[in-house]
Motif scaffolding. Structure first.
Motif, short mmCIF file in Angstrom:
data_model
loop_
_atom_site.label_atom_id
_atom_site.label_comp_id
_atom_site.label_asym_id
_atom_site.label_seq_id
_atom_site.Cartn_x
_atom_site.Cartn_y
_atom_site.Cartn_z
N GLY A 1 34.26 50.60 48.87
CA GLY A 1 33.34 51.43 48.05
C GLY A 1 33.98 51.27 46.50
N GLY A 2 34.70 50.15 46.37
CA GLY A 2 34.90 49.90 44.98
C GLY A 2 33.92 49.38 43.97
N LEU A 3 32.83 48.63 44.52
CA LEU A 3 31.81 48.33 43.81
C LEU A 3 31.14 49.39 42.95
N GLU A 4 31.17 50.67 43.37
CA GLU A 4 30.44 51.63 42.75
C GLU A 4 30.96 51.95 41.78
N ARG A 5 32.65 52.12 41.68
CA ARG A 5 33.12 52.55 40.56
C ARG A 5 33.68 51.48 39.38
N LEU A 6 33.03 50.47 39.69
CA LEU A 6 33.54 49.23 38.81
C LEU A 6 32.66 49.38 37.37
N THR A 7 33.37 49.05 36.37
CA THR A 7 32.51 48.97 35.13
C THR A 7 31.92 47.77 34.82
N ALA A 8 30.95 47.77 33.80
CA ALA A 8 30.27 46.42 33.52
C ALA A 8 31.29 45.20 33.10
N GLY A 9 32.40 45.43 32.76
CA GLY A 9 33.25 44.46 32.33
C GLY A 9 33.77 43.92 33.56
N ALA A 10 34.14 44.74 34.82
CA ALA A 10 34.65 44.52 35.59
C ALA A 10 33.60 43.48 36.65
N TYR A 11 32.27 43.89 36.54
CA TYR A 11 31.39 43.10 37.18
C TYR A 11 31.41 41.66 36.68
N LEU A 12 31.49 41.54 35.21
CA LEU A 12 31.47 40.47 34.81
C LEU A 12 32.83 39.27 34.96
N GLY A 13 33.96 40.36 35.12
CA GLY A 13 35.06 39.50 35.70
C GLY A 13 34.69 38.99 37.11
N LEU A 14 34.32 39.66 38.09
CA LEU A 14 33.81 39.44 39.40
C LEU A 14 32.87 38.33 39.46
N GLY A 15 31.95 38.21 38.27
CA GLY A 15 31.11 37.21 38.55
C GLY A 15 31.74 35.91 38.11
N ALA A 16 32.84 36.04 37.25
CA ALA A 16 33.72 34.67 36.70
C ALA A 16 34.38 34.40 37.89
N VAL A 17 34.85 35.06 38.61
CA VAL A 17 35.83 34.72 39.66
C VAL A 17 34.93 34.05 40.81
N CYS A 18 33.71 34.54 40.86
CA CYS A 18 32.63 33.84 41.88
C CYS A 18 32.21 32.44 41.29
N LEU A 19 32.28 32.31 40.15
CA LEU A 19 31.97 30.92 39.53
C LEU A 19 32.98 30.03 39.41
N LEU A 20 34.33 30.49 39.56
CA LEU A 20 35.43 29.69 39.78
C LEU A 20 35.32 28.52 40.40
N PRO A 21 34.87 28.57 41.70
CA PRO A 21 34.93 27.25 42.72
C PRO A 21 33.91 26.38 42.22
N VAL A 22 32.79 26.79 41.36
CA VAL A 22 31.87 25.87 40.90
C VAL A 22 32.47 24.98 39.80
N LEU A 23 33.13 25.82 38.86
CA LEU A 23 33.67 24.99 37.82
C LEU A 23 34.74 24.08 38.39
N LEU A 24 35.64 24.46 39.47
CA LEU A 24 36.67 23.65 39.90
C LEU A 24 35.94 22.21 40.59
N VAL A 25 34.64 22.31 41.04
CA VAL A 25 34.06 21.23 41.75
C VAL A 25 33.69 20.49 40.38
N LEU A 26 33.27 20.87 39.36
CA LEU A 26 32.70 20.11 38.26
C LEU A 26 34.02 19.53 37.55
#
Length: 172
Positions: A82-107
């Protein structure tokens, strides 16, 4: 054998001199043979030539897999707790960056350690890896030399000095 001692075999074909088309340490392409490392093939026996890229570097693939698993595990863990409901906008941006990390590593992995260029072909009905190189320029030169050698085998009588259009027949 016939009475006048002639055989029933056709006369030997006019043979071209072998021409060297490409030579570097470990790689030799002539009009008759293709040699790469310890493997050597007659050019006339090579068919279905095609080029492509080899597999990605193993280390880079493992790192990308670990990063993707880690990002997925963090998202699933936050979803179940249930932590997704309590995250701030900055935390969502950080989570999005973590999800993009594999794509950047591939490149980055393909940029630092690109897959090798590979030449595949058939020899006597068996598909083989004929040549592989990390150097694009060298690979293109070898492929061009091999295509040039194959062109000379495609029309073997094109430069025959004795133009004969009739079929050979044994003397009787």
């Amino acid at each position: 054998m016939q009475a006048d001692r002639t055989s029933t075999r056709p006369p030997p074909r006019w043979s071209r001199p072998t021409t060297l088309l490409y030579a570097r340490p470990g790689i030799v392409v002539t009009t008759e043979r293709f040699t790469a490392g310890r493997s050597s093939y007659a050019v006339a026996d090579l068919t279905h030539l095609r080029t492509g890229r080899g597999p990605h570097d193993r280390l880079a693939a493992r790192i990308v897999t670990l990063a993707a698993v880690g990002a997925g595990a963090a998202g699933v863990l936050l979803g179940f707790t249930g932590g997704l409901e309590r995250l701030t906008a900055g935390a969502y941006l950080g989570l999005g960056a973590v999800c993009l990390l594999p794509v950047l590593l591939v490149l980055l992995g393909d940029r630092w350690r690109p897959p090798a260029h590979e030449l595949h072909g058939h020899c006597h009905g068996t598909e083989l890896l004929l040549f592989s190189s990390d150097d694009r320029e060298q690979f293109d030169q070898v492929v061009d030399a091999l295509h040039q050698a194959r062109e000379q085998h495609r029309y073997p009588d094109a430069d025959d000095p004795s133009p004969t259009t009739r079929h050979w027949r044994p003397t009787r």
